[in-house]
Design a protein around this motif. Structure first.
Motif, short mmCIF file in Angstrom:
data_model
loop_
_atom_site.label_atom_id
_atom_site.label_comp_id
_atom_site.label_asym_id
_atom_site.label_seq_id
_atom_site.Cartn_x
_atom_site.Cartn_y
_atom_site.Cartn_z
N ASP A 16 16.23 79.53 67.07
CA ASP A 16 15.63 78.40 67.00
C ASP A 16 16.29 77.63 65.58
O ASP A 16 16.66 78.37 64.70
CB ASP A 16 14.30 78.57 67.28
CG ASP A 16 13.47 77.39 66.79
OD1 ASP A 16 13.70 76.13 67.36
OD2 ASP A 16 12.52 77.37 65.84
N ASP A 18 14.34 74.30 64.08
CA ASP A 18 13.27 73.87 63.23
C ASP A 18 11.98 75.11 62.82
O ASP A 18 11.52 75.42 63.97
CB ASP A 18 12.50 72.72 64.08
CG ASP A 18 12.88 71.24 63.60
OD1 ASP A 18 13.00 71.08 62.29
OD2 ASP A 18 12.89 70.53 64.47
N GLY A 19 11.73 75.21 61.68
CA GLY A 19 10.83 76.45 61.36
C GLY A 19 11.40 77.77 61.60
O GLY A 19 10.67 78.81 61.20
N THR A 20 12.81 77.93 61.79
CA THR A 20 13.46 79.36 62.01
C THR A 20 14.65 79.49 60.82
O THR A 20 14.52 80.17 60.21
CB THR A 20 13.85 79.49 63.27
OG1 THR A 20 12.82 79.53 64.18
CG2 THR A 20 14.42 80.81 63.50
N ASP A 217 10.04 80.47 65.56
CA ASP A 217 8.88 80.35 65.30
C ASP A 217 7.82 80.05 66.20
O ASP A 217 6.60 80.10 65.87
CB ASP A 217 8.61 79.42 63.97
CG ASP A 217 8.97 78.02 64.37
OD1 ASP A 217 9.93 77.65 65.13
OD2 ASP A 217 8.26 77.10 64.32
N ASP A 222 9.56 79.63 71.91
CA ASP A 222 10.59 80.63 71.94
C ASP A 222 10.49 82.05 72.47
O ASP A 222 11.38 82.69 72.96
CB ASP A 222 11.04 80.75 70.23
CG ASP A 222 11.32 79.49 69.68
OD1 ASP A 222 12.44 78.79 70.17
OD2 ASP A 222 10.86 79.05 68.77
MG LIG Z 1 10.90 75.91 66.10
#
Ligand SMILES: [Mg+2]
Length: 272
Positions: A16, A18-20, A217, A222
């Motif tokens: 992923d 965003d955030g990963t 995340d 996910d």
């Molecule tokens: Mg994400």
């Protein structure tokens, strides 16, 4: 897989974004080093984003600017699936776009005709992405169209997406939820956790799903979707005290920790 040692058996990684890999304007710790190490070991790396504002080409460019070289074939965005999915399901129909001009453009390219809010009664489908210009009149137009029988599609159902440490913006799912509440009809989504995005990512890695890890995340997108697709699930969660949900095979704080665990499990896979 229940322990970090099993990381040695993984032949490909789907990340992923965003955030990963990144959070707002910066990479997460260890992200570039992890991707480099996996590629040097000959493992497949693909990025799969629920992004509802940009296609894989823009995400690919952004990766490059942040120091992770990527080919457009390495990046799958939920945004890119919309045109094909609408054309396959409904054909070239009038659509009400709740989203950016980029979203209207890919629907036009798929043969659909975006209509104005005051012509929403003509729309055969309402398509929702992240829409920074979301407004009460747009909500009203979309909800009336859906209640009147137009198909209702959301690029993803994410409630929010991270834009910096402890900062989020409302996601596509939040806007879709408002339309769903007002119309009384739930949306159909294309992004994670639904299967289409995973299917494309797994095809690009070219290994069986069970030999591929989904790293992300979001437990709802996910982990749930990765598990349903038969993949190994690796959760990025910066809070070590969060209980591990049942859909998670392995939890790490950030990409740096995943790299450390992978190097310990697969020392022969690393040239450094
Ligand atoms: Mg994400």
């Amino acid at each position: 897989m229940t322990d970090a040692e099993s990381l040695a058996r993984i032949e490909g990684f789907v990340f992923d974004l965003d955030g990963t890999i990144w959070e707002g304007p910066a990479l997460l710790p260890g992200a570039a080093e992890l991707v480099t190490a996996l590629r040097e070991a000959g493992l497949g790396v693909v990025f799969a984003s629920n992004c509802s504002r940009y296609g894989g080409d823009v995400l690919c460019e952004r990766l490059g600017k942040l120091g992770i070289e990527a080919d457009p074939r390495d990046v799958v965005s939920a945004f890119d699936l919309v045109g094909d999915e609408i054309r396959r399901r409904l054909g070239p129909v009038p659509v009400l776009v709740v989203g950016t001009e980029e979203l209207a453009k890919i629907l036009r390219e798929a043969g659909c005709h975006p209509v104005a809010e005051d012509q929403a009664a003509d729309a055969r489908a309402v398509i929702v992405g992240v829409d920074p210009a979301f407004s009460y009149p747009r909500l009203r137009a979309a909800a009336r169209a859906v209640a009147g029988g137009a198909g209702f599609f959301a690029i993803n159902l994410d409630a929010r997406f991270p834009v910096g440490p402890d900062l989020f913006d409302p996601g596509c799912g939040s806007l879709a939820a408002a339309i769903a509440t007002a119309s009384g009809v739930p949306p159909i989504a294309f992004g994670k956790p639904e299967h289409p995005l995973f299917r494309v990512a797994i095809e690009r890695i070219g290994r069986s799903a069970g030999a591929i890890a989904m790293v992300g995340d979001s437990t709802a997108s996910d982990m749930t979707g990765g598990r349903a697709a038969g993949m190994v699930t690796i959760w990025i969660d910066s809070n070590p005290d969060t209980p591990r949900p049942p859909t998670v095979d392995l939890a790490v704080r950030d990409p740096a920790e995943l790299l450390r665990l992978w190097r310990a499990a697969a020392p022969h896979g690393v040239r450094a």
